[in-house]
Design a protein around this motif. Structure first.
Motif, PDB file in Angstrom:
ATOM      1  N   ARG A   4       0.732  -1.289   0.139  1.00  0.00           N
ATOM      2  CA  ARG A   4      -0.196  -0.013  -0.022  1.00  0.00           C
ATOM      3  C   ARG A   4       0.927   1.211   0.024  1.00  0.00           C
ATOM      4  NH1 ARG A   4      -5.133  -1.006  -0.168  1.00  0.00           N
ATOM      5  NH2 ARG A   4      -5.642   0.847   0.542  1.00  0.00           N
ATOM      6  N   THR A   5       0.189   2.358  -0.843  1.00  0.00           N
ATOM      7  CA  THR A   5       0.866   3.571  -0.700  1.00  0.00           C
ATOM      8  C   THR A   5       0.012   4.676  -0.842  1.00  0.00           C
ATOM      9  OG1 THR A   5       2.752   4.710  -1.836  1.00  0.00           O
ATOM     10  CG2 THR A   5       1.101   3.706  -3.178  1.00  0.00           C
ATOM     11  N   GLY A   6       0.638   5.826  -0.510  1.00  0.00           N
ATOM     12  CA  GLY A   6      -0.077   7.065  -0.495  1.00  0.00           C
ATOM     13  C   GLY A   6      -1.044   7.362  -2.010  1.00  0.00           C
ATOM     14  N   LYS A   7      -2.054   7.816  -1.893  1.00  0.00           N
ATOM     15  CA  LYS A   7      -2.705   8.056  -3.263  1.00  0.00           C
ATOM     16  C   LYS A   7      -2.000   9.120  -3.885  1.00  0.00           C
ATOM     17  CE  LYS A   7      -7.362   6.103  -2.478  1.00  0.00           C
ATOM     18  NZ  LYS A   7      -8.725   6.171  -2.586  1.00  0.00           N
ATOM     19  N   ASP A   8      -1.396  10.046  -3.119  1.00  0.00           N
ATOM     20  CA  ASP A   8      -0.667  11.064  -3.726  1.00  0.00           C
ATOM     21  C   ASP A   8       1.052  10.917  -3.774  1.00  0.00           C
ATOM     22  OD1 ASP A   8       0.232  10.817  -0.836  1.00  0.00           O
ATOM     23  OD2 ASP A   8      -0.210  13.040  -0.572  1.00  0.00           O
ATOM     24  N   SER A   9       1.153   9.517  -3.813  1.00  0.00           N
ATOM     25  CA  SER A   9       2.594   9.222  -4.085  1.00  0.00           C
ATOM     26  C   SER A   9       2.990   9.339  -5.625  1.00  0.00           C
ATOM     27  CB  SER A   9       2.920   7.615  -3.735  1.00  0.00           C
ATOM     28  OG  SER A   9       2.304   6.701  -4.723  1.00  0.00           O
ATOM     29  N   ARG A  32       4.463   7.375  -7.459  1.00  0.00           N
ATOM     30  CA  ARG A  32       3.996   6.178  -8.470  1.00  0.00           C
ATOM     31  C   ARG A  32       2.779   6.245  -8.832  1.00  0.00           C
ATOM     32  NH1 ARG A  32       6.298   1.370  -9.836  1.00  0.00           N
ATOM     33  NH2 ARG A  32       8.307   2.023  -8.335  1.00  0.00           N
ATOM     34  N   VAL A  33       1.693   6.799  -7.909  1.00  0.00           N
ATOM     35  CA  VAL A  33       0.415   6.876  -8.036  1.00  0.00           C
ATOM     36  C   VAL A  33      -0.064   7.815  -9.222  1.00  0.00           C
ATOM     37  CG1 VAL A  33      -2.068   6.913  -7.231  1.00  0.00           C
ATOM     38  CG2 VAL A  33      -0.495   5.509  -6.098  1.00  0.00           C
ATOM     39  N   ALA A  34       0.874   8.845  -8.868  1.00  0.00           N
ATOM     40  CA  ALA A  34       0.745  10.011  -9.876  1.00  0.00           C
ATOM     41  C   ALA A  34       1.132   9.524 -11.348  1.00  0.00           C
ATOM     42  CB  ALA A  34       1.534  11.181  -9.558  1.00  0.00           C
TER      43      ALA A  34
END
Length: 186
Positions: free
Chosen positions: A25-30, A32-34
């Motif tokens: 799991r990672t932050g939605k603002d990471s 990678r997600v960006a």
């Protein structure tokens, strides 16, 4: 085929995190997600171009293949360590680009985004592609990212520019040239 989603919402992201393809799991603002989120946005913008009438089978087929490859790229970015985009994919983009560019006149002026809805949407996809490339570069400064991801996006933005030119010309709208003299003086 793998697991099917029977329920769209899970509530696991309500805390601002999201699951990556490897289960972490990672932050939605990471970063990678960006990066993979912008690749998804790019794929949607290309879908808008594909939905336009009068593209021609050659452009439609090229863009549909790109949509599949972008889905693969998104998967590669969503699963740390995954390799989906290969050098042959970049080589294919270059060949398609060379093919579409062969009959275009040499550029003597800057082109403004326009030339009809489909061409303008293709220019929008190009700018989203450039943002995706910047986000992949930023991610690559802090995590290991394969160079094929950057190279693919760099070449794709060039191809989208050329396809936008072809669409504008084929549609009869023509390309919109930047006229430096039109700028108000004073």
């Amino acid at each position: 085929m793998g697991n099917r989603l029977s329920k769209i919402y899970t509530r696991t992201g309500d805390d601002g995190s999201t699951g990556l393809g490897d289960g972490s799991r990672t932050g939605k603002d990471s970063l990678r997600v960006a990066a993979y989120g912008t690749v998804d946005e790019l794929n949607s913008a290309i879908g808008m171009v594909v939905a336009a009438d009068g593209l021609g089978d050659d452009i439609r087929e090229a863009l549909l293949q790109i949509q599949h490859e972008l889905f693969d790229l998104g998967g590669e970015l969503c699963i740390p360590g995954m390799a989906m985009i290969q050098a042959k994919d970049i080589d294919r983009l270059e060949a398609v680009l060379d093919g579409f560019n062969a009959d275009l006149p040499a550029l003597k002026d800057f082109i403004l985004p326009g030339g009809g809805i489909a061409a303008a949407t293709c220019h929008l996809a190009r700018t989203i592609c450039r943002r995706a490339e910047r986000e992949v570069v930023a991610l690559g400064r802090v995590e290991d990212i394969r160079p094929e991801a950057r190279r693919y996006l760099n070449r794709l933005s060039d191809l989208l520019f050329v396809i936008a030119r072809v669409i504008a010309r084929r549609s009869g709208h023509g390309e919109v040239l930047w006229e430096h003299e039109r700028r108000p003086r004073g």
